[in-house]
Design a protein around this motif. Structure first.
Motif, PDB file in Angstrom:
ATOM      1  N   TYR A 217       0.839  -1.197   0.000  1.00  0.00           N
ATOM      2  CA  TYR A 217       0.000   0.000   0.000  1.00  0.00           C
ATOM      3  C   TYR A 217       0.873   1.244   0.000  1.00  0.00           C
ATOM      4  N   LEU A 218       0.385   2.281  -0.670  1.00  0.00           N
ATOM      5  CA  LEU A 218       0.990   3.600  -0.630  1.00  0.00           C
ATOM      6  C   LEU A 218      -0.044   4.518  -0.005  1.00  0.00           C
ATOM      7  N   GLY A 219       0.049   4.711   1.310  1.00  0.00           N
ATOM      8  CA  GLY A 219      -1.017   5.404   2.017  1.00  0.00           C
ATOM      9  C   GLY A 219      -2.272   4.556   1.983  1.00  0.00           C
ATOM     10  N   ASP A 220      -3.359   5.136   1.476  1.00  0.00           N
ATOM     11  CA  ASP A 220      -4.613   4.402   1.370  1.00  0.00           C
ATOM     12  C   ASP A 220      -4.753   3.661   0.048  1.00  0.00           C
ATOM     13  N   ARG A 221      -3.807   3.868  -0.868  1.00  0.00           N
ATOM     14  CA  ARG A 221      -3.944   3.294  -2.205  1.00  0.00           C
ATOM     15  C   ARG A 221      -3.201   1.970  -2.308  1.00  0.00           C
ATOM     16  N   PRO A 222      -3.884   0.932  -2.781  1.00  0.00           N
ATOM     17  CA  PRO A 222      -3.194  -0.344  -3.001  1.00  0.00           C
ATOM     18  C   PRO A 222      -2.247  -0.249  -4.191  1.00  0.00           C
ATOM     19  N   VAL A 223      -1.105  -0.893  -4.083  1.00  0.00           N
ATOM     20  CA  VAL A 223      -0.149  -1.023  -5.183  1.00  0.00           C
ATOM     21  C   VAL A 223      -0.289  -2.452  -5.689  1.00  0.00           C
ATOM     22  N   ARG A 224      -0.809  -2.600  -6.917  1.00  0.00           N
ATOM     23  CA  ARG A 224      -1.222  -3.914  -7.420  1.00  0.00           C
ATOM     24  C   ARG A 224      -0.312  -4.341  -8.569  1.00  0.00           C
ATOM     25  N   LEU A 225       0.435  -5.398  -8.344  1.00  0.00           N
ATOM     26  CA  LEU A 225       1.331  -5.924  -9.371  1.00  0.00           C
ATOM     27  C   LEU A 225       0.818  -7.230  -9.963  1.00  0.00           C
ATOM     28  N   SER A 226       0.099  -8.009  -9.173  1.00  0.00           N
ATOM     29  CA  SER A 226      -0.472  -9.283  -9.633  1.00  0.00           C
ATOM     30  C   SER A 226      -1.907  -9.343  -9.128  1.00  0.00           C
ATOM     31  N   PRO A 227      -2.827  -8.583  -9.746  1.00  0.00           N
ATOM     32  CA  PRO A 227      -4.173  -8.407  -9.183  1.00  0.00           C
ATOM     33  C   PRO A 227      -5.009  -9.667  -9.120  1.00  0.00           C
ATOM     34  N   GLY A 228      -4.627 -10.707  -9.850  1.00  0.00           N
ATOM     35  CA  GLY A 228      -5.385 -11.957  -9.797  1.00  0.00           C
ATOM     36  C   GLY A 228      -4.908 -12.924  -8.733  1.00  0.00           C
ATOM     37  N   ALA A 249       7.773   4.095 -14.817  1.00  0.00           N
ATOM     38  CA  ALA A 249       6.644   5.010 -14.680  1.00  0.00           C
ATOM     39  C   ALA A 249       5.355   4.378 -15.204  1.00  0.00           C
ATOM     40  N   ARG A 250       5.453   3.679 -16.313  1.00  0.00           N
ATOM     41  CA  ARG A 250       4.280   3.030 -16.903  1.00  0.00           C
ATOM     42  C   ARG A 250       3.683   1.999 -15.942  1.00  0.00           C
ATOM     43  N   HIS A 251       4.540   1.158 -15.390  1.00  0.00           N
ATOM     44  CA  HIS A 251       4.020   0.086 -14.538  1.00  0.00           C
ATOM     45  C   HIS A 251       3.618   0.588 -13.157  1.00  0.00           C
ATOM     46  N   LEU A 252       4.235   1.652 -12.687  1.00  0.00           N
ATOM     47  CA  LEU A 252       3.787   2.254 -11.431  1.00  0.00           C
ATOM     48  C   LEU A 252       2.398   2.857 -11.610  1.00  0.00           C
ATOM     49  N   ARG A 253       2.176   3.508 -12.743  1.00  0.00           N
ATOM     50  CA  ARG A 253       0.856   4.071 -13.023  1.00  0.00           C
ATOM     51  C   ARG A 253      -0.194   2.965 -13.091  1.00  0.00           C
ATOM     52  N   GLN A 254       0.139   1.863 -13.739  1.00  0.00           N
ATOM     53  CA  GLN A 254      -0.792   0.738 -13.811  1.00  0.00           C
ATOM     54  C   GLN A 254      -1.027   0.137 -12.429  1.00  0.00           C
ATOM     55  N   ALA A 255       0.042   0.060 -11.623  1.00  0.00           N
ATOM     56  CA  ALA A 255      -0.068  -0.532 -10.290  1.00  0.00           C
ATOM     57  C   ALA A 255      -0.999   0.272  -9.391  1.00  0.00           C
ATOM     58  N   LEU A 256      -1.073   1.590  -9.621  1.00  0.00           N
ATOM     59  CA  LEU A 256      -1.909   2.457  -8.798  1.00  0.00           C
ATOM     60  C   LEU A 256      -3.303   2.656  -9.377  1.00  0.00           C
ATOM     61  N   SER A 257      -3.566   2.065 -10.542  1.00  0.00           N
ATOM     62  CA  SER A 257      -4.892   2.180 -11.159  1.00  0.00           C
ATOM     63  C   SER A 257      -5.880   1.279 -10.421  1.00  0.00           C
ATOM     64  N   PRO A 258      -7.174   1.550 -10.537  1.00  0.00           N
ATOM     65  CA  PRO A 258      -8.162   0.726  -9.819  1.00  0.00           C
ATOM     66  C   PRO A 258      -8.093  -0.762 -10.167  1.00  0.00           C
ATOM     67  N   SER A 259      -7.851  -1.091 -11.428  1.00  0.00           N
ATOM     68  CA  SER A 259      -7.820  -2.504 -11.822  1.00  0.00           C
ATOM     69  C   SER A 259      -6.487  -3.165 -11.506  1.00  0.00           C
ATOM     70  N   GLY A 260      -5.410  -2.381 -11.526  1.00  0.00           N
ATOM     71  CA  GLY A 260      -4.080  -2.937 -11.309  1.00  0.00           C
ATOM     72  C   GLY A 260      -3.577  -3.796 -12.450  1.00  0.00           C
ATOM     73  N   LYS A 261      -4.290  -3.805 -13.562  1.00  0.00           N
ATOM     74  CA  LYS A 261      -3.917  -4.666 -14.683  1.00  0.00           C
ATOM     75  C   LYS A 261      -2.586  -4.216 -15.264  1.00  0.00           C
ATOM     76  N   GLN A 262      -1.642  -5.159 -15.381  1.00  0.00           N
ATOM     77  CA  GLN A 262      -0.296  -4.858 -15.851  1.00  0.00           C
ATOM     78  C   GLN A 262      -0.096  -5.390 -17.269  1.00  0.00           C
ATOM     79  N   LYS A 263       0.444  -4.545 -18.142  1.00  0.00           N
ATOM     80  CA  LYS A 263       0.786  -4.990 -19.490  1.00  0.00           C
ATOM     81  C   LYS A 263       1.920  -4.120 -20.016  1.00  0.00           C
ATOM     82  N   GLY A 264       2.746  -4.710 -20.879  1.00  0.00           N
ATOM     83  CA  GLY A 264       3.873  -3.984 -21.451  1.00  0.00           C
ATOM     84  C   GLY A 264       4.892  -4.943 -22.029  1.00  0.00           C
ATOM     85  N   ARG A 265       5.685  -4.452 -22.974  1.00  0.00           N
ATOM     86  CA  ARG A 265       6.658  -5.301 -23.661  1.00  0.00           C
ATOM     87  C   ARG A 265       7.796  -5.735 -22.743  1.00  0.00           C
ATOM     88  N   LYS A 266       8.082  -4.948 -21.734  1.00  0.00           N
ATOM     89  CA  LYS A 266       9.198  -5.263 -20.833  1.00  0.00           C
ATOM     90  C   LYS A 266       8.756  -6.062 -19.612  1.00  0.00           C
TER      91      LYS A 266
END
Length: 312
Positions: A217-228, A249-266
């Motif tokens: 968690y980052l404060g009240d916000r979940p940091v989601r890397l493997s949401p399933g 930056a891309r994956h941190l933004r995704q991690a802090l999104s409501p869905s936490g869904k991660q995608k990217g070439r790297k």
């Protein structure tokens, strides 16, 4: 019911008044013994003794480190059907395990929920992650409740450990993480990951393993890397091939999104896997549940279903 309350008086949100309220409330429902920890590893020894003595319940009051020690103490002599149940009353800064279970962050509210759960005999089975023993440096496995990692996150934990004079907080972790990312203390070795049923992946710069969602968690916000990933399923893997700023930056933004869904070439991302092996070209740091374990050239993470009964 016989219970042991293990309290870390130095945890971020633990106070003598809160401890006394918790102890008094528990003592009204169970036959209670209270252990205040004095040193690292004390909670582990107290939980192990409670399990050996046939206690019905062990309650951890502290942060994630205290919970991790209690879990490792309960399981120190192996998985058994008669292990004590685990109770958790948050007292740290992040309290990831407790919050992932749906427990209140406020210790008083968490105490009330614990008492109701005891009265109603309400509990759930949870799976855990396990770091298999390395015969060169360990005598047994190390268990983790929510996450483990090789590389950057372990370097951050090491950086926080170096600042022992400061009280651990999410702000301190964030400051150390930024400093470690911008000015790493050493060259990070390339990692190779092996997962049953998948091709080996080499050239990774970090490998995070989750036992549940969120990763932290980052404060009240979940940091989601493997949401399933859940306590009832296998492990989640989050790996990156580069630590370049656009990728991070891309994956941190995704991690802090409501869905936490991660995608990217790297990205190398897997969920619900039974085993993850991480190999490093040079010794790399390892952390479990925010506790620095040391350096390894190979780490084997396994998923252990239904490992503990937790009062919720």
């Amino acid at each position: 019911m016989r219970a042991v309350l293990v309290v870390n008086p130095r945890a971020t949100a633990t106070t003598p008044a809160g401890r006394d309220v918790l102890a008094h409330a528990l003592a009204s429902e169970v036959k209670l013994e209270v252990v205040e920890t004095d040193y690292r590893g004390h909670a582990l020894l107290a939980a192990r003794a409670a399990a050996a003595d046939g206690a019905d319940l062990v309650v951890a009051h502290g942060g994630d480190g205290t919970v991790n020690e209690v879990v490792n103490g309960l399981l120190a002599d192996g998985l058994r059907p008669d292990l004590p149940m685990l109770g958790v009353v948050p007292g740290g800064s992040a309290n990831v395990f407790a919050r992932a279970l749906g427990l209140p962050r406020n210790p008083v509210d968490a105490t009330h929920q614990l008492l109701r759960a005891i009265d109603e005999r309400r509990s759930r089975r949870v799976g855990l992650g396990r770091v298999e023993p390395n015969v060169a440096v360990e005598t047994g496995p190390r268990w983790f409740t929510f996450n483990a990692g090789v590389g950057l996150d372990a370097d951050v934990v090491a950086g926080v450990d170096r600042k022992r004079g400061k009280r651990a907080s999410q702000l301190l972790y964030l400051r150390v993480a930024v400093a470690e990312y911008l000015r790493p203390k050493h060259e990070r070795p390339d990692l190779t990951v092996l997962v049953p049923g998948h091709e080996p992946v080499s050239g990774l710069k970090l490998a995070f393993v989750s036992n549940t969602d969120p990763w932290t968690y980052l404060g009240d916000r979940p940091v989601r890397l493997s949401p399933g990933t859940t306590f009832e399923g296998g492990l989640g893997l989050f790996g990156l091939r580069t630590l370049g700023l656009p990728t991070v930056a891309r994956h941190l933004r995704q991690a802090l999104s409501p869905s936490g869904k991660q995608k990217g070439r790297k990205l190398v991302g897997l969920e619900d896997v039974p085993l993850v092996v991480v190999r490093a070209e040079e010794p790399a740091r390892l952390q479990v549940d925010g506790d620095l374990i040391g350096e390894r050239t190979e780490v084997v993470f396994t998923s252990v279903p239904d490992a503990l009964n937790v009062v919720v």
